[in-house]
Design a protein around this motif. Structure first.
Motif, PDB file in Angstrom:
ATOM      1  N   THR A  59       1.011  -1.276  -0.015  1.00  0.00           N
ATOM      2  CA  THR A  59      -0.017   0.168  -0.024  1.00  0.00           C
ATOM      3  C   THR A  59       0.688   1.335  -0.047  1.00  0.00           C
ATOM      4  N   CYS A  60       2.034   1.183  -0.045  1.00  0.00           N
ATOM      5  CA  CYS A  60       2.875   2.397   0.238  1.00  0.00           C
ATOM      6  C   CYS A  60       3.352   3.145  -1.241  1.00  0.00           C
ATOM      7  N   LYS A  61       3.189   4.150  -1.227  1.00  0.00           N
ATOM      8  CA  LYS A  61       3.511   5.219  -2.291  1.00  0.00           C
ATOM      9  C   LYS A  61       4.824   5.607  -2.170  1.00  0.00           C
ATOM     10  N   PHE A  62       5.779   5.456  -3.242  1.00  0.00           N
ATOM     11  CA  PHE A  62       7.071   5.991  -3.405  1.00  0.00           C
ATOM     12  C   PHE A  62       6.989   7.365  -3.576  1.00  0.00           C
ATOM     13  N   VAL A  63       7.764   8.150  -2.592  1.00  0.00           N
ATOM     14  CA  VAL A  63       8.082   9.638  -2.511  1.00  0.00           C
ATOM     15  C   VAL A  63       9.222   9.944  -2.397  1.00  0.00           C
ATOM     16  N   LEU A  64       9.354  11.151  -2.638  1.00  0.00           N
ATOM     17  CA  LEU A  64      10.494  12.268  -2.490  1.00  0.00           C
ATOM     18  C   LEU A  64      10.376  13.094  -1.494  1.00  0.00           C
ATOM     19  N   LEU A  65      11.078  13.466  -0.556  1.00  0.00           N
ATOM     20  CA  LEU A  65      11.129  14.595   0.396  1.00  0.00           C
ATOM     21  C   LEU A  65      11.693  15.834  -0.217  1.00  0.00           C
ATOM     22  N   VAL A  66      11.287  16.859  -0.399  1.00  0.00           N
ATOM     23  CA  VAL A  66      11.972  18.238  -0.942  1.00  0.00           C
ATOM     24  C   VAL A  66      12.359  19.075   0.302  1.00  0.00           C
ATOM     25  N   ARG A  94      24.579  19.778   1.138  1.00  0.00           N
ATOM     26  CA  ARG A  94      24.127  18.396   1.940  1.00  0.00           C
ATOM     27  C   ARG A  94      23.972  17.063   1.275  1.00  0.00           C
ATOM     28  N   THR A  95      24.234  17.104  -0.178  1.00  0.00           N
ATOM     29  CA  THR A  95      24.391  15.976  -1.118  1.00  0.00           C
ATOM     30  C   THR A  95      25.174  15.110  -0.273  1.00  0.00           C
ATOM     31  N   GLY A  96      24.695  13.766  -0.291  1.00  0.00           N
ATOM     32  CA  GLY A  96      25.722  12.664   0.121  1.00  0.00           C
ATOM     33  C   GLY A  96      25.369  12.338   1.596  1.00  0.00           C
ATOM     34  N   ARG A  97      24.678  13.291   2.378  1.00  0.00           N
ATOM     35  CA  ARG A  97      24.517  13.012   3.752  1.00  0.00           C
ATOM     36  C   ARG A  97      22.982  12.093   3.781  1.00  0.00           C
ATOM     37  N   SER A  98      22.476  11.948   4.935  1.00  0.00           N
ATOM     38  CA  SER A  98      21.332  11.251   5.082  1.00  0.00           C
ATOM     39  C   SER A  98      20.574  11.747   6.596  1.00  0.00           C
ATOM     40  N   ILE A  99      19.527  11.336   6.618  1.00  0.00           N
ATOM     41  CA  ILE A  99      18.638  11.667   7.922  1.00  0.00           C
ATOM     42  C   ILE A  99      17.729  10.451   7.911  1.00  0.00           C
ATOM     43  N   ARG A 100      18.022   9.917   9.344  1.00  0.00           N
ATOM     44  CA  ARG A 100      17.506   8.695   9.537  1.00  0.00           C
ATOM     45  C   ARG A 100      17.380   7.586   8.592  1.00  0.00           C
ATOM     46  N   GLY A 101      18.776   7.445   7.904  1.00  0.00           N
ATOM     47  CA  GLY A 101      18.902   6.539   6.836  1.00  0.00           C
ATOM     48  C   GLY A 101      18.458   6.723   5.421  1.00  0.00           C
ATOM     49  N   VAL A 102      17.884   7.925   5.256  1.00  0.00           N
ATOM     50  CA  VAL A 102      17.387   8.357   4.168  1.00  0.00           C
ATOM     51  C   VAL A 102      18.271   9.151   3.315  1.00  0.00           C
ATOM     52  N   PRO A 103      18.746   9.036   2.160  1.00  0.00           N
ATOM     53  CA  PRO A 103      20.015   9.575   1.577  1.00  0.00           C
ATOM     54  C   PRO A 103      19.479  11.226   1.069  1.00  0.00           C
ATOM     55  N   VAL A 104      20.231  12.239   1.202  1.00  0.00           N
ATOM     56  CA  VAL A 104      20.041  13.288   0.409  1.00  0.00           C
ATOM     57  C   VAL A 104      20.768  13.264  -0.861  1.00  0.00           C
ATOM     58  N   LEU A 105      20.234  13.011  -1.933  1.00  0.00           N
ATOM     59  CA  LEU A 105      20.795  12.732  -3.232  1.00  0.00           C
ATOM     60  C   LEU A 105      21.153  14.131  -4.227  1.00  0.00           C
ATOM     61  N   GLY A 106      20.539  15.322  -3.959  1.00  0.00           N
ATOM     62  CA  GLY A 106      21.194  16.248  -4.750  1.00  0.00           C
ATOM     63  C   GLY A 106      20.185  17.597  -4.604  1.00  0.00           C
ATOM     64  N   ILE A 118       9.692   6.396   1.679  1.00  0.00           N
ATOM     65  CA  ILE A 118      10.244   7.400   1.271  1.00  0.00           C
ATOM     66  C   ILE A 118      11.856   7.158   0.738  1.00  0.00           C
ATOM     67  N   LEU A 119      12.040   7.452  -0.510  1.00  0.00           N
ATOM     68  CA  LEU A 119      13.085   6.863  -1.268  1.00  0.00           C
ATOM     69  C   LEU A 119      14.415   7.815  -0.818  1.00  0.00           C
ATOM     70  N   ALA A 120      14.208   9.057  -1.135  1.00  0.00           N
ATOM     71  CA  ALA A 120      15.152   9.785  -0.589  1.00  0.00           C
ATOM     72  C   ALA A 120      14.944  11.397  -0.403  1.00  0.00           C
ATOM     73  N   ILE A 121      15.994  12.250  -0.162  1.00  0.00           N
ATOM     74  CA  ILE A 121      15.608  13.817   0.073  1.00  0.00           C
ATOM     75  C   ILE A 121      16.096  14.584  -0.991  1.00  0.00           C
ATOM     76  N   ILE A 122      15.507  15.489  -1.423  1.00  0.00           N
ATOM     77  CA  ILE A 122      16.057  16.581  -2.559  1.00  0.00           C
ATOM     78  C   ILE A 122      16.172  17.796  -1.553  1.00  0.00           C
ATOM     79  N   ASP A 123      17.235  18.498  -1.728  1.00  0.00           N
ATOM     80  CA  ASP A 123      17.525  19.784  -0.770  1.00  0.00           C
ATOM     81  C   ASP A 123      17.963  20.689  -1.670  1.00  0.00           C
ATOM     82  N   GLU A 124      17.689  22.262  -1.494  1.00  0.00           N
ATOM     83  CA  GLU A 124      18.080  23.055  -2.247  1.00  0.00           C
ATOM     84  C   GLU A 124      19.537  23.556  -1.830  1.00  0.00           C
TER      85      GLU A 124
END
Length: 625
Positions: free
Chosen positions: A126-133, A166-178, A156-162
Motif C-alpha cells: 500500500t505504500c506510495k514511493f515519494v521524495l521529500l523536498v 547536503r548532498t551525500g548525507r542522510s537523515i534517519r538512513g534516507v539519503p540526500v541525493l542532490g 520515502i526513497l530520498a530527500i532533495i534539498d535546495e
C-alpha cells in the motif's frame, strides 16, 4: 531491574563463592537498591513513558534516575554500614547495569515494533514511493513518524534539498541525493530501478520556500514529470503524537507572491470576547468565514443574518456543531428590508456588526443595475442606520477594490456604500458609533470566483477560458481576508480620533489571471498549452484589465497594524449623501433605470461606465433590463 543490577555488579566484583557465602546480606542490599530505584523512578516518571515512542529523552531520564538512585543508595549504606560492606566500585557498576537494564528493553521493543509494522505495511503493497523536498526538521519529524506508524502510506526513497552541500548525507538512513536541478535525473534513476516516485512532498513552509526556492519551479517540474506534489503540515506544532499525519495537495494560495498574513490576536480577541456580534451575509463566502473566526474568539452571542435560507441553515448548523455552548441566532432577512433590519438589530443590540451582504458578480449586476443599487447601496444604508439607532459600537462594511475608479455598476454601488459609511463615521463622532470600511481584492475560492471555474474546466479536460492575457487581480485567501477585516476593525476601535478612513488590506503584488490558470493546470498534474489549452474570450462588460486598491486622489498612509493601510478618500457632507440615497431609493421604487444610473454617475464621479450602461443612462434599450 534495580535489584538485578545490584546483584550483577556484586557477582562481577566478587568471586562466586564469596557471593554464595554472603548471599543473605547481598540479597538485602539488592532489595534495598531495588526499592530506592522504584521510588526514584516513580518520581522521575519512568512509569509514564510509552515504550513504543522511547527516545533520547527517555534515555536521559533513565540516566538521571539511575544517578539519583545510586546517590540515595550510597547515602543509605553510609548511614547504616559506613560503606564498609559494599565495595564502592560495585555501586558504580550497578549504575551502569541499571541504565542498561532500563533502557535496553525499551529500545528492543521499539526496534521490534518499527520493523514489524514496516514489514507488514510493505507486504500489503500500500505504500506510495515519494521524495521529500527539503532536509529540514519537519522532514526529520515526518521520517520518524512514518517509521513508527502502523498506517504509514509512504515509502520515502530520498530527500532533495535546495542546498547542494547536503548532498551525500542522510537523515534517519534516507539519503540526500542532490539539489533541485538534478530532480529529473533522480526521478529517472528510481524509475530504472522499478521504484518511480509518485509524489514530491514539500517539507518547508510557504514563507521558507519563498526564501530558499521557487515553489512555482517545483510545480512546473512536477507537472512535466507527471508526479503529484504535496506538502506537510508543520509537524513540530502538532499537539498529539497520535495525530494522523496527512500530506496535503499544494493549494493555489501557496503560490501567492507574499508571506501569509499575520495578525494581532490579542487586539482582535479583546474586540470580540464577551461581546455580541452580528454578521450580515453570514452564509456567503466572506460572511461564513467571518462567523467561524468570530465564534472561535468566545463572543457572548453571534447573530447570523442572511437572505438565503439554505446558506443560513448551513452556517448555523456548522457553528452549532463546533461551538455548542455559543449563543447563536439565525435571522432570515434581506438587507433591502429596512423595517426587518431595524427590528433584528434593535432586538439583539450587537456590540459589533460586520456587514458582508452584497451582490458581487460584475456581469450579473451589470445586466441588472437596479438590483445592485438596491442591495449594495440602499441595503448598506439600512444596516448603517439601524446600527446607529441601536448604539452599535462598531459597524464594519466589507468593500472591494472594484470600488476604486469603477468601470462596473457593481463597483460604483460599492463606492456609494463606502461614501455613506464614511459620512456616517464623520457625523456620528458625538454618539460614539464607528463606521469602518475595509477594502480588499479578489478572494481565492469564494463563490463565483475564477478558481472554482478553472478547476471545473480542468476536470473536464479543458479548455480553460481566460478573458485577456494581461488581466491582473489582487488575490488572498478567504481566511486571510477575514483575519485582516477583524484586524482593521480592532485597529479602528483603538483610533477613535481617525474618522472617515477606509482601511485597505495589503494584498501584495497583483497576479495575472493567465498565470493563475497555468498554475492550477500544473497543480492538477497537467501541462498548460500541451495537455490542457488556454483560450482567451475577451473582456466582459464592466471588467477592467487592472484592479486598484486605491486611486491617486486618495491619501494613503500606514497604520502601524500589519497588513493594513489607511486611505482618506474625498468626504461628502452627511446631509447631502442622505438626500442622494433618498432620491436613489425613489428611482429604484419607480424602476427608473436611466435616472438611477445618471444619479449613480453624478454621485461617483470617477465611475466610467461601459457602452451598454451609457445607452441605458440615456434611456435607450432599457427594456431588456
Amino acid at each position: 531491574m534495580g535489584a538485578v543490577a545490584m546483584l550483577l555488579s556484586l557477582v562481577l566484583r566478587f568471586d562466586f563463592d564469596i557471593v554464595v557465602q554472603s548471599l543473605t546480606y547481598f540479597l538485602g542490599a539488592a532489595a534495598l537498591f531495588g526499592l530506592i530505584v522504584s521510588g526514584v523512578g516513580f518520581l522521575f516518571g519512568l512509569n509514564r513513558g510509552i515504550w513504543r515512542y522511547a527516545s533520547l529523552s527517555d534515555l536521559l531520564a533513565i540516566t538521571y534516575a539511575a544517578s539519583a538512585s545510586v546517590a540515595s543508595f550510597t547515602v543509605a549504606q553510609f548511614l547504616l554500614y559506613r560503606l564498609g560492606s559494599i565495595p564502592r566500585s560495585s555501586i558504580l557498576i550497578a549504575w551502569a547495569f541499571l541504565i542498561l537494564l532500563l533502557a535496553g528493553p525499551r529500545a528492543a521493543y521499539r526496534l521490534y515494533r518499527n520493523r514489524h509494522d514496516t514489514g507488514r505495511l510493505f507486504d500489503r503493497g500500500t505504500c506510495k514511493f515519494v521524495l521529500l523536498v527539503g532536509a529540514t526538521d519537519n522532514a526529520d519529524a515526518f521520517l520518524r513518524a512514518t517509521k513508527e506508524r502502523n498506517n504509514a502510506s509512504f515509502n520515502i526513497l530520498a530527500i532533495i534539498d535546495e542546498r547542494s552541500r547536503r548532498t551525500g548525507r542522510s537523515i534517519r538512513g534516507v539519503p540526500v541525493l542532490g539539489p533541485l536541478e538534478r530532480l529529473p535525473q533522480i526521478l529517472d534513476r528510481f524509475e530504472a530501478q522499478g521504484r518511480r516516485p509518485e509524489a514530491l512532498i514539500l517539507t518547508r513552509s510557504r514563507e521558507d520556500y519563498q526564501r530558499h526556492a521557487s515553489i512555482e519551479a517545483l510545480v512546473e517540474i512536477a507537472a512535466q514529470q507527471k508526479v503529484e506534489i504535496l506538502k506537510l503540515p508543520n509537524l513540530l506544532d502538532m499537539q498529539s503524537i497520535d495525530a494522523e499525519i496527512e500530506p496535503r495537495p499544494i493549494k493555489l494560495e501557496d503560490l501567492l507572491h507574499r508571506p501569509p498574513v499575520r495578525l494581532d490576536a490579542l487586539k482582535i480577541a479583546s474586540m470580540i470576547e464577551g461581546r455580541t456580534v452580528m454578521i450580515t451575509g453570514a452564509g456567503g463566502s466572506i460572511g461564513s468565514e467571518l462567523a467561524r473566526q468570530v465564534a472561535a474568539l468566545n463572543p457572548r452571542g453571534l447573530i447570523l443574518v442572511d437572505a438565503s435560507e439554505h446558506l443560513l441553515y448551513s452556517i448555523e448548523t456548522e457553528l452549532a456543531g463546533i461551538r455548542p455552548s455559543l449563543e447563536l441566532h439565525a435571522a432570515l432577512c434581506n438587507v433591502r428590508e429596512k423595517d426587518a433590519v431595524n427590528r433584528i438589530v434593535a432586538g439583539h443590540r450587537p456590540d459589533v456588526l460586520f456587514h458582508a451582504a452584497a451582490l458581487k458578480h460584475v456581469p450579473i449586476v451589470e445586466a441588472q443595475p437596479l438590483e445592485g443599487l438596491f442591495t449594495n447601496a440602499i441595503g448598506t444604508r439600512n444596516v448603517a442606520e439601524a446600527a446607529l439607532r441601536a448604539n452599535v459600537s462598531t459597524m464594519i462594511m466589507v468593500s472591494t477594490d472594484k470600488a476604486v475608479n469603477p468601470s462596473s455598476v457593481m463597483g460604483a454601488t460599492k463606492r456609494m456604500a463606502e461614501m455613506f459609511c464614511q459620512a456616517m463615521d464623520l457625523d456620528s463622532a458625538v454618539n460614539g458609533t464607528r463606521f469602518v470600511t475595509v477594502r480588499f481584492g479578489n478572494v481565492l475560492g469564494s463563490a463565483g470566483s475564477v478558481v472554482p471555474l478553472f478547476e471545473k474546466q480542468i476536470r473536464a479536460g479543458g479548455p480553460v477560458t481566460v478573458t485577456h492575457p494581461e488581466m491582473e487581480r489582487f488575490f488572498m485567501t478567504i481566511s486571510e481576508a477575514c483575519l485582516l477585516v477583524l484586524q482593521a476593525a480592532a485597529h479602528s476601535r483603538e483610533r477613535q480620533q481617525e474618522r472617515g478612513q477606509i482601511y485597505v488590506l495589503d494584498m501584495g503584488s497583483p497576479v495575472k489571471i493567465v498565470d493563475l490558470a497555468r498554475n492550477l493546470i500544473r497543480l492538477s498534474g497537467h501541462r498548460p498549452d500541451t495537455d490542457i489549452q488556454i483560450v482567451y474570450t475577451g473582456l466582459r462588460p464592466g471588467e477592467k484589465l487592472y484592479e486598484e486598491l486605491f486611486d491617486n486622489k486618495e491619501t494613503l498612509r500606514g497604520t502601524g497594524a500589519s497588513g493594513i493601510l489607511a486611505a482618506s478618500p474625498r468626504s461628502i457632507e452627511g446631509a447631502l449623501i442622505v438626500r442622494i440615497f433618498d432620491e436613489m431609493k425613489r428611482r429604484i421604487d419607480a424602476q427608473d433605470l436611466p435616472g438611477a444610473l445618471r444619479l449613480l454617475k453624478s454621485t461617483v464621479g470617477e465611475f466610467t461606465p461601459g457602452s451598454e450602461i451609457h445607452l441605458l443612462m440615456s434611456g435607450e434599450d432599457s427594456g431588456k433590463h
